[in-house]
Design an enzyme around this catalytic site. Structure first.
Site, PDB file in Angstrom:
ATOM      1  N   SER A  30       3.170  -9.978  -9.902  1.00 26.96           N
ATOM      2  CA  SER A  30       4.279  -9.268 -10.602  1.00 26.96           C
ATOM      3  C   SER A  30       5.527  -9.502  -9.926  1.00 26.96           C
ATOM      4  CB  SER A  30       4.095  -7.865 -11.318  1.00 26.96           C
ATOM      5  OG  SER A  30       3.317  -7.926 -12.399  1.00 26.96           O
ATOM      6  N   HIS A  61       5.726 -13.124 -14.419  1.00 29.11           N
ATOM      7  CA  HIS A  61       4.789 -14.142 -13.811  1.00 29.11           C
ATOM      8  C   HIS A  61       5.089 -15.503 -14.199  1.00 29.11           C
ATOM      9  CE1 HIS A  61       1.366 -11.500 -12.343  1.00 29.11           C
ATOM     10  NE2 HIS A  61       2.033 -10.869 -12.751  1.00 29.11           N
ATOM     11  N   HIS A  83      -4.532 -11.895 -15.630  1.00 31.82           N
ATOM     12  CA  HIS A  83      -5.448 -10.731 -15.508  1.00 31.82           C
ATOM     13  C   HIS A  83      -6.293 -10.511 -16.762  1.00 31.82           C
ATOM     14  CE1 HIS A  83      -0.834 -10.393 -14.232  1.00 31.82           C
ATOM     15  NE2 HIS A  83      -1.329  -9.438 -13.367  1.00 31.82           N
ATOM     16  N   TYR A  85      -6.509  -7.750 -18.525  1.00 33.39           N
ATOM     17  CA  TYR A  85      -5.820  -7.421 -19.536  1.00 33.39           C
ATOM     18  C   TYR A  85      -5.383  -8.079 -20.538  1.00 33.39           C
ATOM     19  CZ  TYR A  85      -1.553  -7.320 -17.184  1.00 33.39           C
ATOM     20  OH  TYR A  85      -0.387  -7.758 -16.281  1.00 33.39           O
ATOM     21  N   GLU A  86      -5.005  -9.381 -19.973  1.00 32.48           N
ATOM     22  CA  GLU A  86      -4.686 -10.368 -21.075  1.00 32.48           C
ATOM     23  C   GLU A  86      -5.889 -10.861 -22.265  1.00 32.48           C
ATOM     24  OE1 GLU A  86      -1.524 -13.212 -19.308  1.00 32.48           O
ATOM     25  OE2 GLU A  86      -2.546 -12.350 -17.445  1.00 32.48           O
ATOM     26  N   ALA A 113       1.553  -6.100  -7.220  1.00 31.61           N
ATOM     27  CA  ALA A 113       2.559  -4.924  -7.370  1.00 31.61           C
ATOM     28  C   ALA A 113       1.598  -3.546  -7.603  1.00 31.61           C
ATOM     29  CB  ALA A 113       3.297  -5.103  -8.406  1.00 31.61           C
ATOM     30  N   MET A 211      -3.919  -3.696 -11.242  1.00 30.13           N
ATOM     31  CA  MET A 211      -4.640  -4.139 -12.442  1.00 30.13           C
ATOM     32  C   MET A 211      -5.056  -5.712 -12.157  1.00 30.13           C
ATOM     33  SD  MET A 211      -2.156  -3.176 -15.208  1.00 30.13           S
ATOM     34  CE  MET A 211      -1.254  -1.298 -15.417  1.00 30.13           C
ATOM     35  N   SER A 212      -5.192  -6.086 -10.559  1.00 31.05           N
ATOM     36  CA  SER A 212      -5.449  -7.246 -10.430  1.00 31.05           C
ATOM     37  C   SER A 212      -6.443  -7.262  -8.962  1.00 31.05           C
ATOM     38  CB  SER A 212      -4.153  -8.045 -10.161  1.00 31.05           C
ATOM     39  OG  SER A 212      -3.545  -7.656  -9.180  1.00 31.05           O
ATOM     40  N   ASN A 235       6.086   1.435  -7.184  1.00 28.50           N
ATOM     41  CA  ASN A 235       6.454   3.003  -7.982  1.00 28.50           C
ATOM     42  C   ASN A 235       5.431   3.856  -7.334  1.00 28.50           C
ATOM     43  OD1 ASN A 235       4.606   1.047  -9.749  1.00 28.50           O
ATOM     44  ND2 ASN A 235       4.062   3.092 -10.315  1.00 28.50           N
ATOM     45  N   HIS A 247       7.253  -1.491 -16.593  1.00 31.65           N
ATOM     46  CA  HIS A 247       7.095  -2.806 -16.067  1.00 31.65           C
ATOM     47  C   HIS A 247       8.437  -3.185 -15.560  1.00 31.65           C
ATOM     48  CE1 HIS A 247       5.168  -6.415 -14.894  1.00 31.65           C
ATOM     49  NE2 HIS A 247       5.982  -7.250 -16.023  1.00 31.65           N
TER      50      HIS A 247
HETATM   51  N1  HPA Z   1      -0.588   1.471 -11.903  1.00 30.25           N
HETATM   52  C1  HPA Z   1      -1.223   0.368 -12.039  1.00 30.25           C
HETATM   53  N2  HPA Z   1      -0.874  -0.689 -11.804  1.00 30.25           N
HETATM   54  C2  HPA Z   1       0.466  -0.785 -11.493  1.00 30.25           C
HETATM   55  C3  HPA Z   1       1.185   0.075 -11.046  1.00 30.25           C
HETATM   56  C4  HPA Z   1       0.706   1.406 -11.607  1.00 30.25           C
HETATM   57  O1  HPA Z   1       1.501   2.567 -11.348  1.00 30.25           O
HETATM   58  N3  HPA Z   1       2.503  -0.313 -10.631  1.00 30.25           N
HETATM   59  C5  HPA Z   1       2.361  -1.540 -10.447  1.00 30.25           C
HETATM   60  N4  HPA Z   1       1.164  -1.944 -11.037  1.00 30.25           N
END
Ligand code: HPA
Length: 279
Positions: A30, A61, A83, A85-86, A113, A211-212, A235, A247
Site C-alpha cells: 500500500s 496499489h 489481497h 480481502y479483494e 503497511a 492484511m498481506s 499507524n 486508509h
Molecule cells: N491493521 C491492519 N492492517 C493495516 C493496518 C492496521 O492497523 N495499518 C496498515 N495496514
C-alpha cells in the site's frame, strides 16, 4: 484449477519480454509504489498484459511489473499486490511470487503497511519481520498436492532469512536508518481490528498487524526462495492512539517514509543479490 500451469504461462510470457534473468524480486504494498524510478534499463509491463495475473482494486496499489537493474542487481519490482480481502484465492495472491520463482528469482523482499502494537513505536518506523503468525484462515498450500512447486508440508522455521536480516540490519546502521524487528500478524481484513483484538494480539507477542504477506512468504518458502519482510508502521493499531484508523492515514505515512525506505530497499536488494549469487 491447475495452478502450476497458470504460473508457468505467466512465467513463459514474461520470459519472452524480459532481457535478463532476475535474481531478486520486490513486492511493494500500500502506498509504496515508488521504487520504480530507481530502476535502470526498466521495462514496465502492466499486470493486465500478463496471462492470468490478478489486477489490484485497492487505491494506492498500482498494477505493473517493472524489470531492470536495481543497485546493479537484476530485479523484478511488483508495483502493487492483491489481497485475499479483494475476494481472491490465496493462489492468485501468491501468483507474483510464484512467477518470480519460476523465472529464477532466488530472494523475495515483501513489503507491507502495518499497524504497530508496541506503544513505544511511532508511525513511520520500519520493521524487519522476524516471523509471522498466519490468522488469515487459509493457506496457499491447501488443495491438491502440487509437487512441482515443492513439498506439501513446508517448513516455516526461520521463514524470514536470518542471514539476510542481519545484513540488512548492518546496512541500515551504516545508513543511519533505524530499523525495528518483530512479529507480523497476517489477518484477512479488510476491516481494521477492534481494540479487544489488538489487546489480545499484544498478549500473543505480535508487533505489527496487516492484511498481506503471509501467503506470499509460504509460497516463496515452498519454492525454496529466501524471504525478507519489511513492514512500514503506518499507524498505531486500534486503541493505541487517538482517533480513527483510515486508509488515508496509511497512505500518508507510507508517502512520508518513501525516501528512507526506498534507500533501504535498494541496499537490501543489492545485499540479497550478493548473497544469492554467492558474491
Ligand atoms: N491493521 C491492519 N492492517 C493495516 C493496518 C492496521 O492497523 N495499518 C496498515 N495496514
Amino acid at each position: 484449477m491447475d495452478w502450476f500451469e497458470e504460473v508457468t504461462k505467466a512465467a513463459a510470457y514474461l520470459k519472452s519480454r524480459l532481457t535478463a534473468v532476475p535474481q531478486v524480486a520486490v513486492v511493494l504494498g500500500s502506498g509504496l509504489g515508488f521504487l520504480e524510478s530507481q530502476m535502470k534499463d526498466a521495462i514496465s509491463i502492466p499486470y493486465g498484459e500478463i496471462p492470468g495475473f490478478p489486477v489490484s482494486t485497492v487505491p494506492g496499489h498500482s498494477g505493473r511489473l517493472v524489470s531492470g537493474s536495481l543497485g546493479g542487481t537484476p530485479a523484478l519490482l511488483f508495483c502493487g499486490r492483491v489481497h485475499l480481502y479483494e475476494g481472491l484465492s490465496p493462489q492468485k495472491v501468491a501468483m507474483q511470487v510464484r512467477t518470480a520463482g519460476l523465472l529464477g528469482v532466488k530472494a523475495v523482499l515483501l513489503t507491507n503497511a502495518a499497524g504497530g502494537l508496541d506503544p513505544t513505536w511511532t508511525p513511520g518506523e520500519i520493521m524487519l519481520i522476524t516471523d509471522h503468525v498466519n490468522l488469515q484462515g487459509t493457506n496457499v498450500l491447501c488443495g491438491p498436492v502440487e509437487s512441482r512447486f515443492g513439498e506439501r508440508f513446508v517448513d516455516l522455521t526461520d521463514a524470514y532469512d536470518a542471514e539476510l536480516r542481519s545484513q540488512v540490519r548492518r546496512q541500515a546502521r551504516a545508513m543511519g536508518i533505524v530499523v525495528r524487528e518483530g512479529v507480523y500478524l497476517g489477518l484477512l481484513g479488510p476491516s481494521y481490528e477492534t481494540r479487544a483484538e489488538i489487546r489480545m494480539f499484544r498478549l500473543l507477542g505480535v508487533d505489527a498487524v496487516g492484511m498481506s504477506t503471509v501467503q506470499e512468504t509460504i509460497a516463496a518458502r515452498q519454492l525454496g526462495m529466501r524471504v525478507l519482510g519489511f513492514s512500514v508502521v503506518t499507524n498505531m493499531a486500534a486503541g493505541l492512539s487517538f482517533g480513527k484508523l483510515s486508509h488515508d492515514e496509511v497512505k500518508e505515512t507510507a508517502a512520508r517514509v518513501q525516501k528512507r525506505f526506498s534507500e533501504l530497499l535498494v541496499a537490501s536488494v543489492r545485499t540479497a543479490g550478493q548473497v544469492v549469487s554467492g558474491g
